[in-house]
Motif scaffolding. Structure first.
Motif, PDB file in Angstrom:
ATOM      1  N   GLY A  19      28.431 -21.029   8.827  1.00 20.96           N
ATOM      2  CA  GLY A  19      28.843 -20.821  10.214  1.00 20.96           C
ATOM      3  C   GLY A  19      27.900 -21.491  11.189  1.00 20.96           C
ATOM      4  N   VAL A  20      26.604 -21.304  10.995  1.00 24.77           N
ATOM      5  CA  VAL A  20      25.593 -21.922  11.869  1.00 24.77           C
ATOM      6  C   VAL A  20      25.647 -23.448  11.741  1.00 24.77           C
ATOM      7  N   ILE A  58      28.624 -24.988  13.647  1.00 24.63           N
ATOM      8  CA  ILE A  58      28.450 -25.078  15.100  1.00 24.63           C
ATOM      9  C   ILE A  58      27.614 -26.314  15.460  1.00 24.63           C
ATOM     10  N   SER A  81      29.681 -29.521  14.874  1.00 24.89           N
ATOM     11  CA  SER A  81      30.739 -29.663  15.879  1.00 24.89           C
ATOM     12  C   SER A  81      30.183 -30.339  17.133  1.00 24.89           C
ATOM     13  N   ILE A  82      28.997 -29.922  17.550  1.00 23.22           N
ATOM     14  CA  ILE A  82      28.354 -30.517  18.728  1.00 23.22           C
ATOM     15  C   ILE A  82      28.031 -31.984  18.482  1.00 23.22           C
ATOM     16  N   PHE A 110      33.367 -26.191  13.085  1.00 20.10           N
ATOM     17  CA  PHE A 110      32.818 -24.890  12.688  1.00 20.10           C
ATOM     18  C   PHE A 110      33.913 -23.991  12.106  1.00 20.10           C
TER      19      PHE A 110
END
Length: 469
Positions: free
Chosen positions: A119-120, A123, A126-127, A162
């Motif tokens: 999950g981390v 993220i 994705s950025i 994510f």
């Protein structure tokens, strides 16, 4: 026969009786293989449709949109490979724990750790995609007139990576539990949402604006979000309702170490493959837009040929991992051989059929005569490619399930860059064979790796690689 814990204790009075019992046990394994594999195959077909429906509908919109979606998806798949470190390690570790009957606490810890880490990571990546999309397109020599469309698609689909990270982790856990039917049903739902979304948003039906490539991206992302919610609910019911933060008072470093030690080599092998594909994509981009679109179309059609092998590879690896956990190494080897022989028959038959009717299938997607002619030629070369790819899919997935995760990386780096990239450039650019030359390079890579993988299984060096003892 009487049961002691989860093991069957069998007294055999002669070799004939032993062989008969062994045959019965292998039949049970093959039956389990079928029950696990057929939902995976249906799910793969549906995932194929998810991509193909985008291609089909965008093909009616423009060939340029198809070309840039093909390039965009390669970049997104490349980024998504980072999640494979956790998902592949999770599946292999869980299957071996199930086979060896380790306590439930370890299983809950592994699942919670996997979801949190991916999950981390999702993220963060994705950025990266949102900020670096245009740079990636330029790096791949993408024609400037396509970059604007590509940024739109990448910003929506890649920006939601994510969601893909968490969804992949949920799927890995459920498959390790053998709940492949659950994954299949949720994939059906995802496809329905995607088709409806495409119809409404690409062409602007029911009063919605005509969004084109942005519409395809929105519907694809929305379908994944909905699927992720349902998968998460099922994972909670199966295992995560037993999760408590107290389990992480002492961080499970050992589990993370095992997951990463499995996942990093797996990532290395797939990273090498996808990096080589990006380089080859750059080569194809210099040949022309028609070759770019043809590669996207043919890649989607060729998937039908190796669909059976991919399903068997995933289902077989689940059972091989459990057999290794039980210490049944001979049965794991016999299962590998069974999977390869059956898959080769189906895959080669499908490849020949697709080569014969390929031009008619391509005509569903496009009316461009250059693409139709080139694509039908490439599909004939693809027949030879599938001999190696089938062995690789089953053999490499099986080796990972045994814990032999480093060997596939070594042969990948050697073969992919020597043949898939090197020969593709020499034949495609140097000798002017274009996309045909590139596909010959693909075929040589798959065949040579297939031979090396088969020899590895025959050597039995994978027998001492298990992570659960």
């Amino acid at each position: 026969t009487k049961k002691y814990k989860s093991y069957k204790v069998v007294w055999c009075y002669n070799s004939s009786e032993f062989n008969n019992l062994r045959g019965i046990y292998m039949k049970e394994i093959k039956s389990k293989l079928l029950s696990i594999t057929w939902p995976i195959m249906i799910e793969l077909i549906l995932m194929y449709l998810l991509g193909s429906i985008d291609i089909f509908m965008l093909g009616k919109y423009s060939d340029e949109a198809v070309a840039i979606v093909g390039v965009s998806n390669q970049i997104i798949w490349m980024v998504n490979l980072m999640f494979v470190v956790i998902t592949s390690g999770t599946t292999i570790l869980l299957t071996q724990y199930f086979g060896s009957n380790k306590d439930e606490k370890n299983i809950v810890e592994i699942c919670g750790l996997s979801i949190g880490v991916n999950g981390v990571l999702g993220i963060v990546l994705s950025i990266v995609i949102i900020l670096g999309g245009e740079f990636m397109f330029k790096l791949l020599n993408t024609p400037s007139e396509l970059i604007s469309m590509g940024n739109t698609y990448m910003g929506i689909v890649g920006g939601a990576s994510f969601v893909a990270a968490i969804m992949m982790t949920f799927t890995a856990i459920l498959r390790a539990y053998g709940l492949t039917k659950t994954c299949m049903k949720i994939t059906i739902l995802m496809n329905v949402v995607n088709v409806i979304g495409n119809y409404i948003l690409i062409f602007g039906n029911f009063g919605f604006p005509q969004l084109g490539i942005a519409g395809a991206a929105i519907s694809t992302t929305l379908s994944k979000v909905i699927a992720c919610i349902f998968l998460g609910y099922r994972v909670y019911k199966v295992v995560m309702n037993k999760f408590k933060l107290d389990l992480f008072k002492i961080f499970p470093v050992n589990h993370l170490k095992n997951i990463v030690s499995i996942g990093l080599p797996t990532l290395g092998e797939q990273l090498s493959y996808n990096l080589s594909q990006l380089v080859i994509t750059s080569i194809i981009n210099t040949i022309g837009i028609a070759s770019m679109a043809t590669k996207t179309y043919v890649g989607n059609i060729a998937f039908l040929a190796y669909l059976f092998a991919q399903g068997v590879a995933q289902g077989g690896s689940i059972l091989i991992g459990r057999l290794i956990g039980e210490g049944e190494k001979d049965k794991a080897f016999n299962l590998f051989k069974y999977c390869v022989t059956r898959s080769l028959i189906v895959t080669i038959s499908m490849s020949i059929l697709l080569a014969i009717v390929g031009k008619y299938i391509l005509a569903i997607f496009t009316t461009n005569e250059e693409i139709l002619s080139l694509g039908s030629q490439v599909l004939f070369v693809n027949i030879f490619l599938e001999f190696g790819r089938t062995t690789n899919l089953i053999g490499i997935n099986g080796l990972r399930a045994t814990g032999d995760v480093k060997f596939p990386v070594y042969i990948a780096i050697f073969s992919m860059w020597t043949f898939a990239v090197g020969i593709s450039y020499v034949l495609g650019i140097g000798l002017g064979l274009g996309l045909i030359g590139v596909w010959i390079g693909f075929a040589l890579d798959e065949i040579i790796r297939g031979v090396l993988v088969a020899l590895r299984w025959k050597s039995r060096k994978w027998e001492e690689k298990s992570f659960v003892r």
